[in-house]
Write a protein that holds these residues in place. Structure first.
Motif, PDB file in Angstrom:
ATOM      1  N   THR A   3     -43.720 -34.354  45.008  1.00 31.83           N
ATOM      2  CA  THR A   3     -43.792 -34.468  43.555  1.00 31.83           C
ATOM      3  C   THR A   3     -42.686 -35.383  43.106  1.00 31.83           C
ATOM      4  OG1 THR A   3     -42.411 -32.495  43.369  1.00 31.83           O
ATOM      5  CG2 THR A   3     -44.777 -32.175  43.191  1.00 31.83           C
ATOM      6  N   PRO A   4     -42.745 -35.905  41.837  1.00 30.14           N
ATOM      7  CA  PRO A   4     -41.698 -36.790  41.363  1.00 30.14           C
ATOM      8  C   PRO A   4     -40.317 -36.151  41.486  1.00 30.14           C
ATOM      9  CG  PRO A   4     -43.557 -36.792  39.863  1.00 30.14           C
ATOM     10  CD  PRO A   4     -43.812 -35.714  40.866  1.00 30.14           C
ATOM     11  N   HIS A   5     -39.317 -36.977  41.681  1.00 29.21           N
ATOM     12  CA  HIS A   5     -37.945 -36.519  41.857  1.00 29.21           C
ATOM     13  C   HIS A   5     -37.546 -35.594  40.711  1.00 29.21           C
ATOM     14  CE1 HIS A   5     -33.737 -36.518  42.955  1.00 29.21           C
ATOM     15  NE2 HIS A   5     -33.438 -36.887  41.731  1.00 29.21           N
ATOM     16  N   GLY A   6     -36.984 -34.444  41.057  1.00 22.49           N
ATOM     17  CA  GLY A   6     -36.496 -33.526  40.045  1.00 22.49           C
ATOM     18  C   GLY A   6     -37.520 -32.525  39.588  1.00 22.49           C
ATOM     19  N   TYR A   7     -38.728 -32.506  40.144  1.00 20.38           N
ATOM     20  CA  TYR A   7     -39.787 -31.615  39.700  1.00 20.38           C
ATOM     21  C   TYR A   7     -40.189 -30.654  40.800  1.00 20.38           C
ATOM     22  CZ  TYR A   7     -40.311 -34.231  35.472  1.00 20.38           C
ATOM     23  OH  TYR A   7     -40.071 -34.820  34.270  1.00 20.38           O
ATOM     24  N   PRO A  27     -39.741 -36.101  31.711  1.00 18.89           N
ATOM     25  CA  PRO A  27     -39.206 -37.433  31.407  1.00 18.89           C
ATOM     26  C   PRO A  27     -39.305 -38.434  32.538  1.00 18.89           C
ATOM     27  CG  PRO A  27     -37.427 -35.836  31.729  1.00 18.89           C
ATOM     28  CD  PRO A  27     -38.695 -35.062  31.672  1.00 18.89           C
ATOM     29  N   HIS A  28     -39.510 -37.988  33.779  1.00 19.74           N
ATOM     30  CA  HIS A  28     -39.582 -38.933  34.889  1.00 19.74           C
ATOM     31  C   HIS A  28     -40.992 -39.463  35.119  1.00 19.74           C
ATOM     32  CE1 HIS A  28     -35.760 -36.888  35.783  1.00 19.74           C
ATOM     33  NE2 HIS A  28     -35.414 -38.028  36.357  1.00 19.74           N
ATOM     34  N   LEU A  29     -41.970 -38.934  34.413  1.00 20.77           N
ATOM     35  CA  LEU A  29     -43.350 -39.378  34.631  1.00 20.77           C
ATOM     36  C   LEU A  29     -43.647 -40.562  33.729  1.00 20.77           C
ATOM     37  CD1 LEU A  29     -45.392 -36.098  35.132  1.00 20.77           C
ATOM     38  CD2 LEU A  29     -44.353 -37.614  36.812  1.00 20.77           C
ATOM     39  N   ASP A  30     -43.116 -41.731  34.103  1.00 25.73           N
ATOM     40  CA  ASP A  30     -43.378 -42.946  33.345  1.00 25.73           C
ATOM     41  C   ASP A  30     -44.382 -43.810  34.102  1.00 25.73           C
ATOM     42  OD1 ASP A  30     -41.963 -44.024  35.441  1.00 25.73           O
ATOM     43  OD2 ASP A  30     -40.250 -44.663  34.247  1.00 25.73           O
ATOM     44  N   GLY A  31     -44.558 -45.047  33.659  1.00 31.01           N
ATOM     45  CA  GLY A  31     -45.551 -45.915  34.271  1.00 31.01           C
ATOM     46  C   GLY A  31     -45.275 -46.258  35.716  1.00 31.01           C
ATOM     47  N   ASP A  32     -43.999 -46.136  36.149  1.00 33.08           N
ATOM     48  CA  ASP A  32     -43.677 -46.377  37.554  1.00 33.08           C
ATOM     49  C   ASP A  32     -44.103 -45.208  38.430  1.00 33.08           C
ATOM     50  OD1 ASP A  32     -42.558 -48.896  37.317  1.00 33.08           O
ATOM     51  OD2 ASP A  32     -40.588 -48.113  36.825  1.00 33.08           O
ATOM     52  N   ALA A  33     -43.894 -43.988  37.939  1.00 34.23           N
ATOM     53  CA  ALA A  33     -44.130 -42.799  38.757  1.00 34.23           C
ATOM     54  C   ALA A  33     -45.590 -42.377  38.802  1.00 34.23           C
ATOM     55  CB  ALA A  33     -43.276 -41.641  38.231  1.00 34.23           C
ATOM     56  N   MET A  34     -46.330 -42.638  37.723  1.00 33.13           N
ATOM     57  CA  MET A  34     -47.666 -42.055  37.624  1.00 33.13           C
ATOM     58  C   MET A  34     -48.646 -42.539  38.696  1.00 33.13           C
ATOM     59  SD  MET A  34     -47.304 -39.843  35.289  1.00 33.13           S
ATOM     60  CE  MET A  34     -48.947 -39.325  34.798  1.00 33.13           C
ATOM     61  N   PRO A  35     -48.741 -43.844  39.007  1.00 31.70           N
ATOM     62  CA  PRO A  35     -49.722 -44.253  40.023  1.00 31.70           C
ATOM     63  C   PRO A  35     -49.509 -43.569  41.369  1.00 31.70           C
ATOM     64  CG  PRO A  35     -48.969 -46.161  38.787  1.00 31.70           C
ATOM     65  CD  PRO A  35     -48.084 -45.031  38.392  1.00 31.70           C
ATOM     66  N   ALA A  36     -48.248 -43.434  41.797  1.00 27.85           N
ATOM     67  CA  ALA A  36     -47.977 -42.760  43.068  1.00 27.85           C
ATOM     68  C   ALA A  36     -48.346 -41.289  42.987  1.00 27.85           C
ATOM     69  CB  ALA A  36     -46.502 -42.922  43.435  1.00 27.85           C
ATOM     70  N   ASP A  40     -50.999 -39.310  45.350  1.00 22.21           N
ATOM     71  CA  ASP A  40     -50.554 -38.116  46.061  1.00 22.21           C
ATOM     72  C   ASP A  40     -51.494 -36.948  45.772  1.00 22.21           C
ATOM     73  OD1 ASP A  40     -48.907 -36.665  47.725  1.00 22.21           O
ATOM     74  OD2 ASP A  40     -47.411 -36.242  46.192  1.00 22.21           O
ATOM     75  N   LEU A  41     -51.855 -36.788  44.506  1.00 19.86           N
ATOM     76  CA  LEU A  41     -52.793 -35.728  44.137  1.00 19.86           C
ATOM     77  C   LEU A  41     -54.160 -35.953  44.780  1.00 19.86           C
ATOM     78  CD1 LEU A  41     -51.924 -35.342  40.338  1.00 19.86           C
ATOM     79  CD2 LEU A  41     -51.462 -33.684  42.149  1.00 19.86           C
ATOM     80  N   ARG A  42     -54.595 -37.212  44.837  1.00 18.28           N
ATOM     81  CA  ARG A  42     -55.892 -37.521  45.425  1.00 18.28           C
ATOM     82  C   ARG A  42     -55.901 -37.182  46.926  1.00 18.28           C
ATOM     83  NH1 ARG A  42     -58.989 -41.339  42.774  1.00 18.28           N
ATOM     84  NH2 ARG A  42     -57.148 -42.604  42.291  1.00 18.28           N
ATOM     85  N   ARG A  43     -54.821 -37.545  47.603  1.00 20.51           N
ATOM     86  CA  ARG A  43     -54.746 -37.250  49.041  1.00 20.51           C
ATOM     87  C   ARG A  43     -54.725 -35.747  49.300  1.00 20.51           C
ATOM     88  NH1 ARG A  43     -51.055 -41.574  48.971  1.00 20.51           N
ATOM     89  NH2 ARG A  43     -49.322 -40.091  48.781  1.00 20.51           N
ATOM     90  N   THR A  44     -54.052 -35.003  48.438  1.00 21.98           N
ATOM     91  CA  THR A  44     -53.866 -33.577  48.662  1.00 21.98           C
ATOM     92  C   THR A  44     -55.076 -32.752  48.230  1.00 21.98           C
ATOM     93  OG1 THR A  44     -51.487 -33.844  48.324  1.00 21.98           O
ATOM     94  CG2 THR A  44     -52.361 -31.609  48.174  1.00 21.98           C
ATOM     95  N   HIS A  45     -55.663 -33.099  47.089  1.00 16.74           N
ATOM     96  CA  HIS A  45     -56.698 -32.251  46.490  1.00 16.74           C
ATOM     97  C   HIS A  45     -58.067 -32.900  46.412  1.00 16.74           C
ATOM     98  CE1 HIS A  45     -53.654 -29.320  45.242  1.00 16.74           C
ATOM     99  NE2 HIS A  45     -52.934 -30.336  44.766  1.00 16.74           N
ATOM    100  N   GLY A  46     -58.158 -34.218  46.617  1.00 12.18           N
ATOM    101  CA  GLY A  46     -59.431 -34.887  46.421  1.00 12.18           C
ATOM    102  C   GLY A  46     -59.572 -35.388  44.995  1.00 12.18           C
ATOM    103  N   ASN A 332     -59.914 -45.553  37.591  1.00  7.97           N
ATOM    104  CA  ASN A 332     -60.016 -47.005  37.752  1.00  7.97           C
ATOM    105  C   ASN A 332     -59.574 -47.453  39.141  1.00  7.97           C
ATOM    106  OD1 ASN A 332     -61.044 -47.597  35.248  1.00  7.97           O
ATOM    107  ND2 ASN A 332     -59.144 -48.424  34.407  1.00  7.97           N
ATOM    108  N   ALA A 333     -58.624 -46.717  39.725  1.00  3.30           N
ATOM    109  CA  ALA A 333     -58.076 -47.078  41.033  1.00  3.30           C
ATOM    110  C   ALA A 333     -58.702 -46.282  42.172  1.00  3.30           C
ATOM    111  CB  ALA A 333     -56.565 -46.862  41.029  1.00  3.30           C
ATOM    112  N   ASP A 334     -59.790 -45.581  41.914  1.00  6.37           N
ATOM    113  CA  ASP A 334     -60.434 -44.759  42.934  1.00  6.37           C
ATOM    114  C   ASP A 334     -60.922 -45.646  44.080  1.00  6.37           C
ATOM    115  OD1 ASP A 334     -61.942 -43.067  44.481  1.00  6.37           O
ATOM    116  OD2 ASP A 334     -63.094 -42.230  42.822  1.00  6.37           O
ATOM    117  N   PRO A 335     -60.384 -45.492  45.275  1.00 10.51           N
ATOM    118  CA  PRO A 335     -60.802 -46.366  46.386  1.00 10.51           C
ATOM    119  C   PRO A 335     -62.266 -46.174  46.777  1.00 10.51           C
ATOM    120  CG  PRO A 335     -59.397 -44.587  47.186  1.00 10.51           C
ATOM    121  CD  PRO A 335     -59.338 -44.534  45.691  1.00 10.51           C
ATOM    122  N   ALA A 336     -62.886 -45.084  46.332  1.00  6.20           N
ATOM    123  CA  ALA A 336     -64.294 -44.865  46.664  1.00  6.20           C
ATOM    124  C   ALA A 336     -65.219 -45.846  45.948  1.00  6.20           C
ATOM    125  CB  ALA A 336     -64.698 -43.433  46.314  1.00  6.20           C
TER     126      ALA A 336
END
Length: 444
Positions: A3-7, A27-36, A40-46, A332-336
């Motif tokens: 999860t993002p640093h500090g969470y 506060p750490h979930l900005d445009g830099d953190a969200m795509p990763a 991460d959620l996609r890999r873990t949960h689908g 939009n970024a769904d590799p499927a």
């Protein structure tokens, strides 16, 4: 999972057999953190992941493109009416929860299904269809010229507060029939929504007072504006319905257009594929606009839908009354479904404007405003460049929107004002769109 640093993910509220939920706030979930985080959620949960959207408030984030289309298109299984949300019905949402401004029911099209939604959407769509594309471009260009003139002599500006944030305010207020001063008061009040319970209450009362005064004026003295069109539409909207649909249009239209303008300008300044001059080069302004909608959609997560029955979605067991968040940026970024290297030429199948019966009805005028805003500042300040290094640019910390906190630029001086030729000012209203751009430069 990480999860993002500090969470630390809060304990799951879905029951012992449910997967642990990840916080979609902070506060750490900005445009830099969200795509990763999405990947991460996609890999873990689908394609559907358990999240919390506020302390103690669970939801499902729909990450998959196909799953999001199903949720967006199926009003039978996925309602827009927050009165179906179990925690709200059962009194389990704290009165100071920051999610409340998103889930309080209002008589507006985004909270309605079926015939009620179709009735209100018809009025809103017809009112927007009356907006003349050529006149709207003229109005945007005029407002843009005034804003540019206010800072052009200084050789430097921050294009977020001095340009991108002010321009849609001026234009959308005019479209609604509001003068600039009450329009500014409305934006300020909207900005206080969700800060605290007391602030939200005061802001809500100020918003209602501004819009009710506008409605009263336009009912007795109609003009050539959206408010008058809604009031006198055959759908016979009540004053309360007009008020809340105006609020939806203003909130959604203003902030998303601010972020679309600023991010498009940033992409064009940072990416060598875009020329600094407004003509020539292998990628165009329309390419930049479409690149932003694919990779940096102004609304990255769209609240909300509510399951009307127990069902399976993306491998998860959804209960009746569960909340679902539409992850537009993640889908939009769904590799499927996303081809290697990005969308093909001419592909505008992104989900930045939503999908299904609730697709944004204002996307054509939004493109006119954004395209004209981008064209005008680039024509007037052709040598404009970033005043900081690209890695210093930062996104606003928000799980809902994706917008730049600042866009400092420098330039030598303005070029004389001129009227753009018809083809340079073209938009989706007037002609077919340009192809979506390939994946090129990054914005931090």
């Amino acid at each position: 999972m990480t999860t993002p640093h500090g969470y630390t993910p809060p304990p799951s509220g879905f029951g012992g057999h449910r997967p642990a939920a990840t916080a979609l706030y902070g506060p750490h979930l900005d445009g830099d953190a969200m795509p990763a985080l999405y990947e991460d959620l996609r890999r873990t949960h689908g394609p559907v992941a358990p999240v919390t959207v506020a302390p103690g408030i669970e939801a499902w984030l729909v990450l998959g493109h196909r799953e999001l289309l199903r949720v967006a298109r199926d009003e039978q299984d996925f309602s827009h009416d927050p009165r179906r949300w179990s925690p709200l019905r059962e009194g389990r949402v704290p009165p100071d929860s920051p999610i409340l401004p998103f889930v309080g029911w209002r008589p507006a099209l985004m909270f309605a299904d079926g015939q009620q939604h179709r009735r209100m959407r018809a009025a809103v769509s017809d009112a927007l269809a009356r907006v003349d594309g050529h006149e709207l471009r003229r109005r945007v260009r005029s407002a843009a010229e005034e804003l540019i003139a206010s800072f052009a002599g200084r050789g430097a500006a921050d294009l977020v507060p001095q340009y991108a944030r002010r321009l849609p305010l001026l234009v959308i207020s005019g479209l609604l029939g509001l003068d600039e001063r009450p329009g500014r008061r409305l934006v300020h009040a909207i900005g206080r929504m969700g800060a605290t319970a007391s602030d939200s209450g005061r802001a809500s009362r100020r918003i209602n007072a501004i819009l009710l005064a506008l409605i009263e004026e336009k009912r007795s003295r109609p003009g050539d504006d959206i408010t008058s069109a809604l009031l006198h539409h055959p759908a016979r909207l009540t004053d309360e319905e007009v008020l809340h649909n105006l609020l939806v249009m203003f909130v959604a239209g203003h902030q998303s257009t601010v972020d679309w303008i600023a991010t498009s300008l940033c992409v064009m300044l940072c990416d060598p594929a875009f020329p600094s001059a407004p003509t020539g080069g292998r990628l165009t302004a329309d390419d930049a606009l479409d690149l932003v909608l694919w990779r940096f959609p102004p609304t990255q997560n769209l609240p909300t839908r509510y399951a009307t029955r127990a069902l399976r979605l993306g491998g998860q067991s959804i209960r009746a009354g569960d909340m679902l968040i539409l992850g537009l940026a993640a889908a939009n970024a769904d590799p499927a479904v996303l081809p290697p290297g990005g969308p093909a030429a001419g592909n505008r199948s992104h989900l930045a404007f939503g999908a299904g019966p609730h697709t944004c009805p204002a996307q054509d005028p939004a493109r006119v405003i954004t395209r004209t805003a981008v064209d005008t500042v680039r024509q007037r300040l052709p040598d404009m460049e970033l005043a900081v290094e690209q890695p210093e640019l930062a996104w606003v910390p928000s799980p809902w929107r994706r917008g730049l906190a600042a866009l400092p630029v420098r330039f030598t001086g303005p070029q004389p004002s001129r009227t753009a030729p018809a083809d340079a000012a073209g938009t989706g209203i007037d002609r077919p769109g340009h192809p979506a751009a390939p994946q090129t430069g990054e914005v931090r």
